[in-house]
Design a protein around this motif. Structure first.
Motif, PDB file in Angstrom:
ATOM      1  N   GLU A   1      -9.596 -18.023 -10.223  1.00  0.00           N
ATOM      2  CA  GLU A   1      -9.351 -17.145 -11.371  1.00  0.00           C
ATOM      3  C   GLU A   1      -8.031 -16.391 -11.274  1.00  0.00           C
TER       4      GLU A   1
ATOM      5  N   LEU B   1      -6.083  -9.214 -14.983  1.00  0.00           N
ATOM      6  CA  LEU B   1      -7.358  -9.672 -14.445  1.00  0.00           C
ATOM      7  C   LEU B   1      -8.302  -8.488 -14.269  1.00  0.00           C
TER       8      LEU B   1
ATOM      9  N   LYS C   1     -17.187 -11.046  -9.806  1.00  0.00           N
ATOM     10  CA  LYS C   1     -16.194 -12.092  -9.901  1.00  0.00           C
ATOM     11  C   LYS C   1     -14.921 -11.572 -10.562  1.00  0.00           C
TER      12      LYS C   1
ATOM     13  N   THR D   1      -8.976 -18.343  -4.710  1.00  0.00           N
ATOM     14  CA  THR D   1      -9.663 -17.745  -5.859  1.00  0.00           C
ATOM     15  C   THR D   1      -9.092 -18.349  -7.134  1.00  0.00           C
TER      16      THR D   1
ATOM     17  N   THR E   1     -12.038 -12.098 -13.547  1.00  0.00           N
ATOM     18  CA  THR E   1     -11.877 -12.638 -14.891  1.00  0.00           C
ATOM     19  C   THR E   1     -10.414 -12.532 -15.287  1.00  0.00           C
ATOM     20  N   HIS E   2      -9.841 -13.643 -15.739  1.00  0.00           N
ATOM     21  CA  HIS E   2      -8.450 -13.654 -16.194  1.00  0.00           C
ATOM     22  C   HIS E   2      -8.442 -13.617 -17.713  1.00  0.00           C
TER      23      HIS E   2
END
Length: 326
Positions: free
Chosen positions: A91, A118, A128, A89, A130-131
């Motif tokens: 992210e 995150l 999904k 992954t 997200t950072h």
């Protein structure tokens, strides 16, 4: 008092195994039954866990259970584990997950060890990760706790950079807290909407002033505050590292130590379940507080490890308990 149910299950994740405790046979639970009278089921890395130190537990609205480990985020459907880490992954900047929190809107918030904050949104076609990397001090932070307030503000505590607050899509540090302590262990909220922060320098109470200014007041400064939990009654329980637990109600503190029945004065986790049972985790096992007394379940009653770090009740009423050798 514990309510009578057809099932009461306590599911525990340990450093070397996962236990499932439950009442047997299938009859309403005796309110006076001791914790040690439950039988258990075990999961280990042989069943698919990537690593056996469980750092965080949460359940999302789609009924998946999520576990944080030092080697990735784990999704559990009751039979199988699916692993998300920095290798599969992109992210996720680091695989060590330290905190999991479900937001009011169902968002899964993740804190990492050295990779900051995150977000994971499920149930969408574009679900999904997200950072949040706009602030370097947060992007590389060691996140220790995440709390969403009644006002939907997201408070993020770190091990070395104080506290950050996310309002909408804006994230900023809270300097009033860093002045008092940069080492944050827990965040909660009292019945008056004040944010309570457990730090290595004690309990910090934040009061909102005009123009979004904040006043920080320090108390219980003799020992680090590790855990905070507000009960349905409005009372706030506070766990310290070395000085037992405190009950704060109507402005008055009540102090509990090993002399009061706690198995240990290092109170690392506090939780109130849906039946309003109060659970405390220490370095010597699980304690249930009822009618002014503590009942303890530890190694001699069957725990493989006595250091308790977190409690979490799932939608079926099962109580998950995580420990580590830390």
């Amino acid at each position: 008092m514990v309510k009578k149910k057809e099932w009461l299950k306590i599911q525990a994740l340990y450093s070397l195994m996962i236990f499932l405790f439950f009442s047997y046979p299938i009859f309403p639970l005796d309110p006076d039954k001791a914790i040690k009278q439950y039988v258990h089921r075990i999961w280990t890395t042989d069943n698919g866990l990537p690593q056996n130190t469980i750092t965080a537990i949460v359940q999302t609205e789609d009924a998946y259970l999520w576990f944080g480990t030092q080697e990735g985020l784990v999704r559990f459907n009751g039979t199988k584990f699916k692993i998300f880490n920095r290798l599969n992954t992109p992210e996720i900047p680091v695989s060590s997950i330290s905190v999991l929190t479900r937001g009011h809107d169902g968002t899964l918030w993740l804190g990492t060890t050295g990779g900051g904050l995150l977000r994971y949104r499920s149930g969408l076609e574009d679900a999904k990760f997200t950072h949040f990397d706009s602030l370097p001090t947060l992007a590389n932070a060691f996140v220790t706790c995440i709390y969403e307030s009644q006002k939907n503000d997201l408070w993020i505590g770190t091990a070395n950079s104080g506290v950050f607050i996310k309002r909408g899509e804006t994230i900023q540090p809270v300097p009033e807290v860093s002045i008092v302590s940069k080492q944050i262990n827990s965040i909660a909220e009292n019945s008056f909407g004040q944010i309570l922060i457990g730090s290595n320098n004690g309990l910090i109470t934040l009061t909102s002033l005009a123009d979004r200014k904040i006043q920080a007041e320090l108390s219980l400064g003799s020992h680090p505050v590790i855990s905070i939990r507000k009960r349905a009654s409005g009372a706030v329980w506070i766990g310290s590292n070395g000085n037992g637990a405190y009950r704060l109600f109507r402005g008055q503190f009540q102090h509990f130590t090993s002399a009061s029945g706690l198995p240990n004065n290092h109170v690392l986790a506090i939780y109130e379940d849906s039946d309003q049972n109060l659970w405390l985790g220490s370095r010597r096992g699980i304690s249930r507080f009822e009618s002014g007394r503590f009942e303890t379940f530890s190694v001699k009653e069957g725990l493989s490890n006595a250091i308790i770090s977190q409690f979490y009740e799932d939608r079926e009423g099962s109580l998950w308990v995580s420990t580590s050798y830390g």
